[in-house]
Structures are given as C-alpha cells and as structure tokens.
Design an enzyme around this catalytic site. Sequence first.
Site, short mmCIF file in Angstrom:
data_model
loop_
_atom_site.label_atom_id
_atom_site.label_comp_id
_atom_site.label_asym_id
_atom_site.label_seq_id
_atom_site.Cartn_x
_atom_site.Cartn_y
_atom_site.Cartn_z
N GLY A 1 0.49 -1.27 0.26
CA GLY A 1 0.11 0.00 -0.35
C GLY A 1 1.00 1.24 0.27
O GLY A 1 1.63 1.08 0.65
N GLN A 2 0.26 3.04 -0.57
CA GLN A 2 0.88 3.37 -0.13
C GLN A 2 1.63 4.44 0.56
O GLN A 2 2.93 5.05 0.65
CB GLN A 2 0.20 4.45 -1.35
N THR B 1 -8.98 6.81 10.23
CA THR B 1 -9.78 7.91 9.46
C THR B 1 -10.99 8.69 9.63
O THR B 1 -10.98 8.23 10.85
CB THR B 1 -9.93 6.98 8.50
N ASP B 2 -10.79 10.47 9.58
CA ASP B 2 -11.01 10.86 9.28
C ASP B 2 -12.70 10.51 8.91
O ASP B 2 -13.66 11.22 9.01
CB ASP B 2 -11.16 12.05 8.42
N TYR C 1 -17.54 2.26 5.71
CA TYR C 1 -15.47 2.20 5.36
C TYR C 1 -15.57 2.91 7.00
O TYR C 1 -15.24 2.19 8.18
CB TYR C 1 -14.73 3.01 4.78
N LYS D 1 -13.96 0.68 10.25
CA LYS D 1 -12.78 1.28 10.50
C LYS D 1 -13.06 1.88 12.66
O LYS D 1 -11.72 1.82 13.18
CB LYS D 1 -12.22 2.70 10.16
N1 LIG Z 1 -5.97 6.31 1.53
C1 LIG Z 1 -6.34 7.18 2.15
O1 LIG Z 1 -6.76 8.59 2.42
C2 LIG Z 1 -6.86 7.29 3.49
C3 LIG Z 1 -7.20 8.57 5.16
C4 LIG Z 1 -7.30 8.24 5.65
C5 LIG Z 1 -6.98 6.97 6.56
N2 LIG Z 1 -6.39 6.14 6.16
C6 LIG Z 1 -6.26 4.74 6.45
O2 LIG Z 1 -4.61 5.04 5.77
C7 LIG Z 1 -4.00 3.26 6.15
C8 LIG Z 1 -3.49 2.89 4.55
O3 LIG Z 1 -3.76 3.44 3.40
P1 LIG Z 1 -3.24 3.16 2.16
O4 LIG Z 1 -3.84 4.58 1.55
O5 LIG Z 1 -1.54 3.00 2.25
O6 LIG Z 1 -4.32 2.37 2.17
P2 LIG Z 1 -3.52 1.63 0.41
O7 LIG Z 1 -2.71 2.16 -0.98
O8 LIG Z 1 -5.20 1.21 -0.02
O9 LIG Z 1 -2.93 0.41 1.21
C9 LIG Z 1 -3.48 -0.56 1.87
C10 LIG Z 1 -3.08 -1.98 2.14
O10 LIG Z 1 -3.75 -3.07 2.29
C11 LIG Z 1 -3.63 -4.12 2.21
N3 LIG Z 1 -4.36 -5.66 2.61
C12 LIG Z 1 -6.11 -5.46 2.37
N4 LIG Z 1 -6.13 -6.40 3.14
C13 LIG Z 1 -5.49 -6.37 3.42
C14 LIG Z 1 -5.09 -8.11 4.81
N5 LIG Z 1 -6.16 -8.98 4.34
N6 LIG Z 1 -3.93 -8.34 4.94
C15 LIG Z 1 -3.39 -7.58 4.68
N7 LIG Z 1 -2.44 -6.52 4.01
C16 LIG Z 1 -4.20 -6.34 3.40
C17 LIG Z 1 -3.78 -4.15 0.34
O11 LIG Z 1 -2.98 -5.39 -0.35
P3 LIG Z 1 -3.97 -5.31 -1.94
O12 LIG Z 1 -3.93 -3.53 -2.53
O13 LIG Z 1 -3.55 -6.25 -2.09
O14 LIG Z 1 -5.91 -5.78 -1.64
C18 LIG Z 1 -2.93 -2.26 0.21
O15 LIG Z 1 -2.21 -3.35 -0.16
C19 LIG Z 1 -4.91 2.58 6.26
O16 LIG Z 1 -5.63 2.12 7.19
C20 LIG Z 1 -6.70 3.18 6.00
O17 LIG Z 1 -7.58 3.44 6.39
C21 LIG Z 1 -6.16 6.18 3.94
#
Ligand SMILES: NC(=O)c1ccc[n+]([C@@H]2O[C@H](COP(=O)([O-])OP(=O)(O)OC[C@H]3O[C@@H](n4cnc5c(N)ncnc54)[C@H](OP(=O)(O)O)[C@@H]3O)[C@@H](O)[C@H]2O)c1
Length: 284
Positions: A10-11, A103-104, A127, A131
């Site tokens: 993930g990012q 998350t917000d 979502y 969370k």
């Molecule tokens: N993106 C946003 O704007 C945002 C905002 C607020 C909070 N957050 C939180 O910040 C955190 C990081 O977000 P991010 O943007 O980096 O998310 P992301 O890029 O979608 O990465 C999430 C990663 O989790 C992996 N994943 C999914 N199911 C899994 C499992 N069962 N076991 C292990 N890995 C698993 C995914 O793999 P696959 O791709 O292979 O499914 C993906 O690589 C998350 O908790 C998210 O809720 C994100």
Amino acid sequence: MNVLVTGSNGQLALTIKALFDENKKGINFIFKSKTELDITSSGNIHEFFDNNTLDYCINCAAFTNVELAETKKEEAFTINSDAVKNLALACKKQGIVLIHISTDYVFDGESCKPYKETDPTNPINVYGSSKLEGERHIMANLEQYFIIRASWLYSVFGHNFFKTVVKKINNNETMSVVNSQLGTPTSCEDLARFIFFLIYSQSRDYGLYHFAPNGETSWFGFASYIASHYKSDLIQPVGSFKTQARRPQYSVLDNSKVKAIGANIRNWQIAVDDVVIKYKEGLS
Ligand SMILES: NC(=O)c1ccc[n+]([C@@H]2O[C@H](COP(=O)([O-])OP(=O)(O)OC[C@H]3O[C@@H](n4cnc5c(N)ncnc54)[C@H](OP(=O)(O)O)[C@@H]3O)[C@@H](O)[C@H]2O)c1
C-alpha cells in the site's frame, strides 16, 4: 528493535519503506504484503508473532476502497475490524506496541471546526463504520497502542487522488472536482515521519491521535493547487457527484494533540510541493 509493517504494497507502507534507509537508526523493519501475511488469518498472525521478536507492529493493511465497501460490507469489516482485533490480541500476548492508522471518516462531517480526539464519532459510510469498530477493538484489548486518524492520504506510490489529478493533467484531460467537501490533504511522507518520531522517541504517550498538516481545503482546492505546479487550468469545480458512499462534508482533524507531544507539522501546501518534485523526478 524489530518493526513489522503489514500491508506493505500500500502507499503508506511503500512510503515508510522508501524513507526507511535514511531513518534506519538501528531499527530492523520487516515488510509483509497481503500474500505474505494476511491479517485476516488469525492462525498466520499468531504464528508469525510467536516466531518473531517484534517491538512494534505498524498496521498499514486495510480495505480502503470507500465506494466498494458499500457493497462489500462483510469484507470491509473482516479486514478493518475483525483482523484488527486479531492484531491487537497478538500484540497484547507478545507485549508489542501497535501503531494503527484510522480515518477522518469516523466523523459525520456536521461540525464546522476541526475534530478533536474527544469529539463524538458517527460514521456515515461502511468504510468509516468498519474503521471505527477496528479502533474500538484495539482500545478494548490493548494498552500499548497508537491509533492515528489521518485524512486524504496521497503519495507518489499506489493509487491516490494526487496521482489521478497529475495523470489527467499530463493527458490534457479536464477534470471536475467537488468543492463542497472540506478536509486536509496529508502526504504519506509526513505521516510516516510522525510514525518514525513515535518509534525513535520510544514514546509512551499511548492513545488516539489526529494527524493532519496545518490548514484545510476542498478536493477542488487540492486539485487546483496540484494543477498550479503544472500551469494547468483543466480543473473545474463541481458541487457534488452521485456516489454510493456518503462522505463527510467537513472532516478537518485538529492536530493540537500531535503538536503537544513534539511532532513536526507542516502546511499541507508545502507537503504537496515536495511530492510534486518527487513525482516529476520519478517521471524524468
Ligand atoms: N487513503 C486514504 O486517503 C486514507 C485516509 C485516511 C486513512 N487511511 C488509512 O491509512 C492506512 C493506509 O492506507 P493506504 O492509503 O496506504 O492504503 P492502500 O494503499 O489501499 O494499502 C492498503 C494495503 O493493505 C493491503 N491489504 C488489504 N487486505 C489485507 C489483508 N487482509 N492482509 C494484509 N494486507 C491487506 C492491500 O493489499 P491489496 O492491494 O493487495 O489488497 C494494500 O496493499 C489504512 O488503514 C487506511 O484506512 C487512508
């Protein structure tokens, strides 16, 4: 010190990985992707935790597709809630500090001033609900945790709004972007540096934190600011889009608790400037 990072494709995890070389300082980071360590598998998690000596677990794994969560509710809750409970229990058993990202979207957006950690939650989509339930499992089962709520994450890695905007600009496509939702764009790099700060300082100020850069804007304001770096006028404002998931109209997070423990916070625009430079370098 050994630090496990879950969801390593993930990012946020990729940002941690990219920064890790300059931030090693005697820390051994172990990155595990979904295929290497599925957090929904209680057996695999406990086996891994039993066989490795860990000090911290940074949980970057999540079901993050807000739209899809509306139709895949069970999957969203399995990953964002049940699996987080698993992780919390495994951390408790081994005395590991859990750093978890939330998350917000746990808020309904009815406020008109930045949300504090003490403000009541009321998610308005699947979502956000999943969370929030994950957060509650951690709080109920663990003492040594940092739950960090963040908003509007972007980076040069993975899929995110920043990259979508830049790609459209590079393709000379116009883009309509909502100007009715307010929040704070957050560079994964800033969030990663806050996580490093917690680990290096071995902070014991456990609990819930709202991490956000200074300032607020709309998605349109965010896109327009990105576009200004490319001298593009292809971004147009729109009031709303029809989506399956409802979004909070206002989800600015109050970062005063994060500042109070000594973390460095920048303005959101400065962080965008940095990511634009990195993105351009990557493309050249
Ligand atoms: N993106 C946003 O704007 C945002 C905002 C607020 C909070 N957050 C939180 O910040 C955190 C990081 O977000 P991010 O943007 O980096 O998310 P992301 O890029 O979608 O990465 C999430 C990663 O989790 C992996 N994943 C999914 N199911 C899994 C499992 N069962 N076991 C292990 N890995 C698993 C995914 O793999 P696959 O791709 O292979 O499914 C993906 O690589 C998350 O908790 C998210 O809720 C994100």
